[in-house]
Design an enzyme around this catalytic site. Sequence first.
Site, PDB file in Angstrom:
ATOM      1  N   ASN A   9      -5.045   3.756  -1.000  1.00 30.53           N
ATOM      2  CA  ASN A   9      -4.713   3.796  -2.455  1.00 30.53           C
ATOM      3  C   ASN A   9      -4.402   2.529  -3.092  1.00 30.53           C
ATOM      4  O   ASN A   9      -3.265   1.705  -2.736  1.00 30.53           O
ATOM      5  CB  ASN A   9      -3.331   4.761  -2.564  1.00 30.53           C
ATOM      6  CG  ASN A   9      -2.975   4.812  -3.936  1.00 30.53           C
ATOM      7  OD1 ASN A   9      -3.738   4.431  -4.869  1.00 30.53           O
ATOM      8  ND2 ASN A   9      -1.834   5.514  -4.347  1.00 30.53           N
ATOM      9  N   LYS A  11      -4.112   1.429  -5.845  1.00 34.22           N
ATOM     10  CA  LYS A  11      -3.451   1.916  -7.079  1.00 34.22           C
ATOM     11  C   LYS A  11      -3.896   0.682  -8.334  1.00 34.22           C
ATOM     12  O   LYS A  11      -5.131   0.664  -8.434  1.00 34.22           O
ATOM     13  CB  LYS A  11      -1.648   1.223  -6.913  1.00 34.22           C
ATOM     14  CG  LYS A  11      -1.228   2.131  -5.966  1.00 34.22           C
ATOM     15  CD  LYS A  11       0.282   1.822  -5.756  1.00 34.22           C
ATOM     16  CE  LYS A  11       0.559   2.744  -4.365  1.00 34.22           C
ATOM     17  NZ  LYS A  11       2.076   3.102  -4.334  1.00 34.22           N
ATOM     18  N   HIS A  95       0.156  11.870  -7.664  1.00 37.81           N
ATOM     19  CA  HIS A  95       1.010  10.925  -6.811  1.00 37.81           C
ATOM     20  C   HIS A  95       2.149  10.679  -7.772  1.00 37.81           C
ATOM     21  O   HIS A  95       2.518  10.867  -8.940  1.00 37.81           O
ATOM     22  CB  HIS A  95       0.303   9.605  -7.046  1.00 37.81           C
ATOM     23  CG  HIS A  95       0.733   8.565  -6.121  1.00 37.81           C
ATOM     24  ND1 HIS A  95       1.899   7.756  -6.753  1.00 37.81           N
ATOM     25  CD2 HIS A  95       0.421   8.163  -5.040  1.00 37.81           C
ATOM     26  CE1 HIS A  95       2.230   6.896  -5.740  1.00 37.81           C
ATOM     27  NE2 HIS A  95       1.293   7.323  -4.711  1.00 37.81           N
ATOM     28  N   GLU A  97       3.715   8.077  -8.605  1.00 38.02           N
ATOM     29  CA  GLU A  97       3.782   7.241  -9.667  1.00 38.02           C
ATOM     30  C   GLU A  97       3.282   7.846 -11.121  1.00 38.02           C
ATOM     31  O   GLU A  97       3.782   7.501 -12.223  1.00 38.02           O
ATOM     32  CB  GLU A  97       3.005   6.015  -9.352  1.00 38.02           C
ATOM     33  CG  GLU A  97       3.833   5.110  -8.532  1.00 38.02           C
ATOM     34  CD  GLU A  97       2.816   4.240  -7.583  1.00 38.02           C
ATOM     35  OE1 GLU A  97       1.802   4.031  -7.740  1.00 38.02           O
ATOM     36  OE2 GLU A  97       3.489   3.725  -6.402  1.00 38.02           O
ATOM     37  N   GLU A 163       4.759  12.348   0.538  1.00 37.87           N
ATOM     38  CA  GLU A 163       4.994  11.004   0.263  1.00 37.87           C
ATOM     39  C   GLU A 163       6.468  10.996  -0.205  1.00 37.87           C
ATOM     40  O   GLU A 163       6.946  11.029  -1.582  1.00 37.87           O
ATOM     41  CB  GLU A 163       4.344  10.143  -0.733  1.00 37.87           C
ATOM     42  CG  GLU A 163       2.639  10.161  -0.496  1.00 37.87           C
ATOM     43  CD  GLU A 163       2.103   8.885  -1.235  1.00 37.87           C
ATOM     44  OE1 GLU A 163       1.344   8.161  -0.417  1.00 37.87           O
ATOM     45  OE2 GLU A 163       2.021   8.998  -2.310  1.00 37.87           O
ATOM     46  N   GLY A 169       6.270   1.919  -1.519  1.00 33.59           N
ATOM     47  CA  GLY A 169       6.570   0.518  -1.758  1.00 33.59           C
ATOM     48  C   GLY A 169       7.654  -0.093  -1.720  1.00 33.59           C
ATOM     49  O   GLY A 169       8.010  -1.229  -2.315  1.00 33.59           O
ATOM     50  N   SER A 209       5.041   3.442   2.475  1.00 32.62           N
ATOM     51  CA  SER A 209       5.425   2.053   3.517  1.00 32.62           C
ATOM     52  C   SER A 209       4.842   2.189   4.879  1.00 32.62           C
ATOM     53  O   SER A 209       5.391   1.705   5.843  1.00 32.62           O
ATOM     54  CB  SER A 209       6.796   1.667   3.421  1.00 32.62           C
ATOM     55  OG  SER A 209       7.240   1.261   2.179  1.00 32.62           O
TER      56      SER A 209
HETATM   57  P1  PGA Z   1       3.073   2.211  -0.176  1.00 31.93           P
HETATM   58  O1  PGA Z   1       2.362   3.352  -1.071  1.00 31.93           O
HETATM   59  O2  PGA Z   1       2.274   2.163   1.338  1.00 31.93           O
HETATM   60  O3  PGA Z   1       2.676   1.002  -0.892  1.00 31.93           O
HETATM   61  O4  PGA Z   1       4.261   2.481   0.142  1.00 31.93           O
HETATM   62  C1  PGA Z   1       1.982   4.602  -0.896  1.00 31.93           C
HETATM   63  C2  PGA Z   1       1.428   5.251  -1.892  1.00 31.93           C
HETATM   64  O5  PGA Z   1       1.913   5.272  -2.948  1.00 31.93           O
HETATM   65  O6  PGA Z   1       0.449   5.891  -1.600  1.00 31.93           O
END
Ligand code: PGA
Length: 254
Positions: A9, A11, A95, A97, A163, A169, A209
């Site tokens: 992903n 983003k 997601h 976000e 998640e 993140g 992460s």
């Molecule tokens: P990250 O994001 O690996 O940077 O924590 C995962 C995600 O949001 O799908």
Amino acid sequence: MRRPLVAANWKMHGGPDAAAKFVEVMVARFGDDPSREVVVCPPFTALPAAAMIASGSAIAVGGQNCHWEDKGAFTGEVAASMLVELGLRWVIVGHSERRQYFGETDATAAGRARAAQRAGLSVIYCLGETLEKREAGETLAVLERQSAVLAGLDAGGLAVAYEPVWAIGTGRTATAAQAEEAHAFLRGRIGGLLGTDAAAALRILYGGSVKADNAAELLGQEDVDGALVGGASLDAETFSAIIRCAPGFTARRE
Ligand code: PGA
């Protein structure tokens, strides 16, 4: 046996050139290996270039969102059929976000997922609890509520990504035991919603992460069938290292 699925992903990072180069590396390394599924989800503007390079290989390209209507006056949105037209096979929906910054709810995420499946896309449906809910001991209650909408989806074109919001993140990963507890709960819950056979076949990915040095332990859990990788997917070497942690990986071209 569930085939591991590892998805990148990106983003809001990377344009057509970066995505094309990245997919080229994935195709060379994993493109003829059907034992695991690799999906790359760059931003919309990079999708045509990425899809062209992936075409004909086992590497899939996916979108990060799609709208719940098939077309119409929805400025700034993209329909699932438009992703299909580019040759895409997957889309990420719901997601955290999107939920946090763009008002996504269980209902709108479910609508997007249904529209994606109607158009022929498979869906990576994301859910997970916030830190506040985890600390209040409400993790499983949140997962139960968020997963209710999965009842309206076709299990054949579905993967679920657990998640935990507090791990995205932040560099703070769920422990393997925390991930397994959530995944096993979700599989049981999905069994009740979609049937036990569908739940047994469904891939449940962990996201939050995931890095090269924690992927093996997470992916080694019984109910963890893959990973949705954000930050660590931007680098082809790191993402490759994570893919190699998926159970059953055999280095064939390296
Ligand atoms: P990250 O994001 O690996 O940077 O924590 C995962 C995600 O949001 O799908």
